[in-house]
Design a protein around this motif. Sequence first.
Motif, PDB file in Angstrom:
ATOM      1  N   ARG A  65     -52.149  -2.648   4.655  1.00 36.44           N
ATOM      2  CA  ARG A  65     -52.568  -4.038   4.281  1.00 36.44           C
ATOM      3  C   ARG A  65     -53.414  -4.144   3.202  1.00 36.44           C
ATOM      4  O   ARG A  65     -53.173  -4.724   2.189  1.00 36.44           O
ATOM      5  N   VAL A  66     -54.323  -3.091   3.099  1.00 40.09           N
ATOM      6  CA  VAL A  66     -55.277  -3.026   1.950  1.00 40.09           C
ATOM      7  C   VAL A  66     -54.385  -2.779   0.674  1.00 40.09           C
ATOM      8  O   VAL A  66     -54.960  -3.441  -0.317  1.00 40.09           O
ATOM      9  N   ASP A  67     -53.453  -1.817   0.710  1.00 39.07           N
ATOM     10  CA  ASP A  67     -52.588  -1.504  -0.569  1.00 39.07           C
ATOM     11  C   ASP A  67     -51.622  -2.724  -0.905  1.00 39.07           C
ATOM     12  O   ASP A  67     -50.736  -2.551  -1.706  1.00 39.07           O
ATOM     13  N   GLY A  68     -51.601  -3.772   0.019  1.00 38.21           N
ATOM     14  CA  GLY A  68     -50.789  -4.889  -0.248  1.00 38.21           C
ATOM     15  C   GLY A  68     -49.156  -4.555   0.183  1.00 38.21           C
ATOM     16  O   GLY A  68     -48.408  -5.152  -0.402  1.00 38.21           O
ATOM     17  N   GLN A 127     -42.270  -3.214   4.607  1.00 38.01           N
ATOM     18  CA  GLN A 127     -42.795  -1.759   4.081  1.00 38.01           C
ATOM     19  C   GLN A 127     -43.718  -1.138   5.223  1.00 38.01           C
ATOM     20  O   GLN A 127     -43.646  -0.041   5.262  1.00 38.01           O
ATOM     21  N   VAL A 128     -44.529  -1.900   5.783  1.00 41.92           N
ATOM     22  CA  VAL A 128     -45.261  -1.433   6.970  1.00 41.92           C
ATOM     23  C   VAL A 128     -44.461  -0.997   8.173  1.00 41.92           C
ATOM     24  O   VAL A 128     -44.772   0.074   8.763  1.00 41.92           O
ATOM     25  N   ILE A 129     -43.437  -1.423   8.390  1.00 41.26           N
ATOM     26  CA  ILE A 129     -42.446  -0.979   9.458  1.00 41.26           C
ATOM     27  C   ILE A 129     -41.650   0.235   9.150  1.00 41.26           C
ATOM     28  O   ILE A 129     -41.538   1.021   9.965  1.00 41.26           O
ATOM     29  N   HIS A 186     -42.685   2.539   6.566  1.00 40.05           N
ATOM     30  CA  HIS A 186     -43.376   3.433   6.259  1.00 40.05           C
ATOM     31  C   HIS A 186     -44.285   3.994   7.195  1.00 40.05           C
ATOM     32  O   HIS A 186     -45.015   5.067   6.857  1.00 40.05           O
ATOM     33  N   VAL A 187     -44.761   3.008   7.916  1.00 42.65           N
ATOM     34  CA  VAL A 187     -45.861   3.258   8.852  1.00 42.65           C
ATOM     35  C   VAL A 187     -45.589   3.362  10.384  1.00 42.65           C
ATOM     36  O   VAL A 187     -45.694   4.422  11.013  1.00 42.65           O
ATOM     37  N   ILE A 188     -44.831   2.253  10.887  1.00 46.50           N
ATOM     38  CA  ILE A 188     -44.602   2.134  12.226  1.00 46.50           C
ATOM     39  C   ILE A 188     -43.744   3.181  12.852  1.00 46.50           C
ATOM     40  O   ILE A 188     -43.597   3.740  13.687  1.00 46.50           O
ATOM     41  N   ILE A 189     -42.425   3.473  12.048  1.00 49.42           N
ATOM     42  CA  ILE A 189     -41.207   3.757  12.381  1.00 49.42           C
ATOM     43  C   ILE A 189     -41.765   5.448  12.312  1.00 49.42           C
ATOM     44  O   ILE A 189     -41.355   6.084  13.343  1.00 49.42           O
ATOM     45  N   PRO A 190     -42.124   5.807  11.280  1.00 45.98           N
ATOM     46  CA  PRO A 190     -42.778   7.390  11.411  1.00 45.98           C
ATOM     47  C   PRO A 190     -43.725   7.739  12.365  1.00 45.98           C
ATOM     48  O   PRO A 190     -43.677   8.866  12.900  1.00 45.98           O
ATOM     49  N   SER A 191     -44.495   6.772  12.789  1.00 44.67           N
ATOM     50  CA  SER A 191     -45.480   7.038  14.051  1.00 44.67           C
ATOM     51  C   SER A 191     -44.926   6.962  15.284  1.00 44.67           C
ATOM     52  O   SER A 191     -45.752   7.471  16.116  1.00 44.67           O
ATOM     53  N   LEU A 192     -43.831   6.286  15.307  1.00 46.18           N
ATOM     54  CA  LEU A 192     -43.148   6.025  16.877  1.00 46.18           C
ATOM     55  C   LEU A 192     -41.844   6.901  16.767  1.00 46.18           C
ATOM     56  O   LEU A 192     -40.863   6.508  17.321  1.00 46.18           O
ATOM     57  N   THR A 193     -41.602   8.106  16.349  1.00 43.52           N
ATOM     58  CA  THR A 193     -40.410   8.986  16.336  1.00 43.52           C
ATOM     59  C   THR A 193     -39.941   9.296  17.745  1.00 43.52           C
ATOM     60  O   THR A 193     -38.707   9.246  18.025  1.00 43.52           O
ATOM     61  N   ARG A 194     -40.962   9.949  18.545  1.00 42.85           N
ATOM     62  CA  ARG A 194     -40.657  10.207  19.742  1.00 42.85           C
ATOM     63  C   ARG A 194     -40.392   9.193  20.755  1.00 42.85           C
ATOM     64  O   ARG A 194     -39.433   9.116  21.476  1.00 42.85           O
TER      65      ARG A 194
END
Length: 327
Positions: free
Chosen positions: A225-228, A233-235, A237-245
């Motif tokens: 969020r800070v990076d705008g 993009q959040v989904i 680059h952040v959410i999908i890689p963090s929920l791979t399993r």
Amino acid sequence: MPIGKSLPSVRPVSTGRAGGVQPTPPPEPRVRGAARRAAGGRRAELLAPFVLVAPAVLILVLLRLWPLLLGVNFSFTGDGERDGAAVGFDNYVDLFHDPLFRGALRNVGLLVLLLPVAVAIPGIIATFIYLRVPGHRFYRSVYFFPAVLSPVIVGAIFNLLLSFDGPVNSVLGAVGIGPVDWLGDPDVAMFAVVGVHIWATFGMALVVFLAGFATLDGTLLDAARVDGASLGQVIRHVIIPSLTRTIQFVFVTTMIGMLTSMFGLLYVMTTGGPEGSTYLPEYYIWIQQGQMNRPALASAASTVLFVIMLVVGLLQLKLLRRSGKVD
């Protein structure tokens, strides 16, 4: 020796009766007992995982693996006049010459193509709930509610909703769209049943996704969020890689559910029709076993279904690894 200098102390050597040197006494019983307890503790620690896993393995072997092997063996025997006789691959040849079974396999392909949609829907809804959109607590309860309903009840409800003169077609007519024969058109019926199944079962996948979000590092979202970063993009680059399993687990369980848990809906909503367009392997197996009295052919169809599930599951895992979603 000078006077006043003491002699060094010498410990007397104990002698036995024969005057020889007595051997060193064995360790005390308490020391030996402690050593035995330590060795026993190490053995128990090594055996503990096997003891804990043994009941589950035993259940799987007795209730899953052994019946599967019996079914595969039974699929090479005959029905009717050749009951119990070895027939080789005749049952499999009959299967692939049966247009109903070929149609069931085509529907399996359709389910595989629709699988990403069935996984994406609960994933997106779980994302909005995790981001605490207004009313997220209410939505969580509402979306999970269909998961507690029986497939028979769900099928009966949607039979009324999707009937030719039902509420859905009335709404479509009000906006200028002609009525759709949802359950009577061979080109539409399977999509209707799959849509109802996704609606009725995605609540469980939603719970799994929410459990996965509980392990998500919130600082990553704050940094995005800070990076705008936008929501997409959040989904990505952040959410999908963090929920791979979690994504891997939902893919596999959803696939199994779509291939093996739609019998109730099919039986209530279409009974395999129209013209066999909504047949799936599990429904075909029930027809052959329960109505046609051909258990050997049903066993062959069960074996084919197992192979399909195994191959599709392995292909999914391979594709997820190539796309970088699974380690």
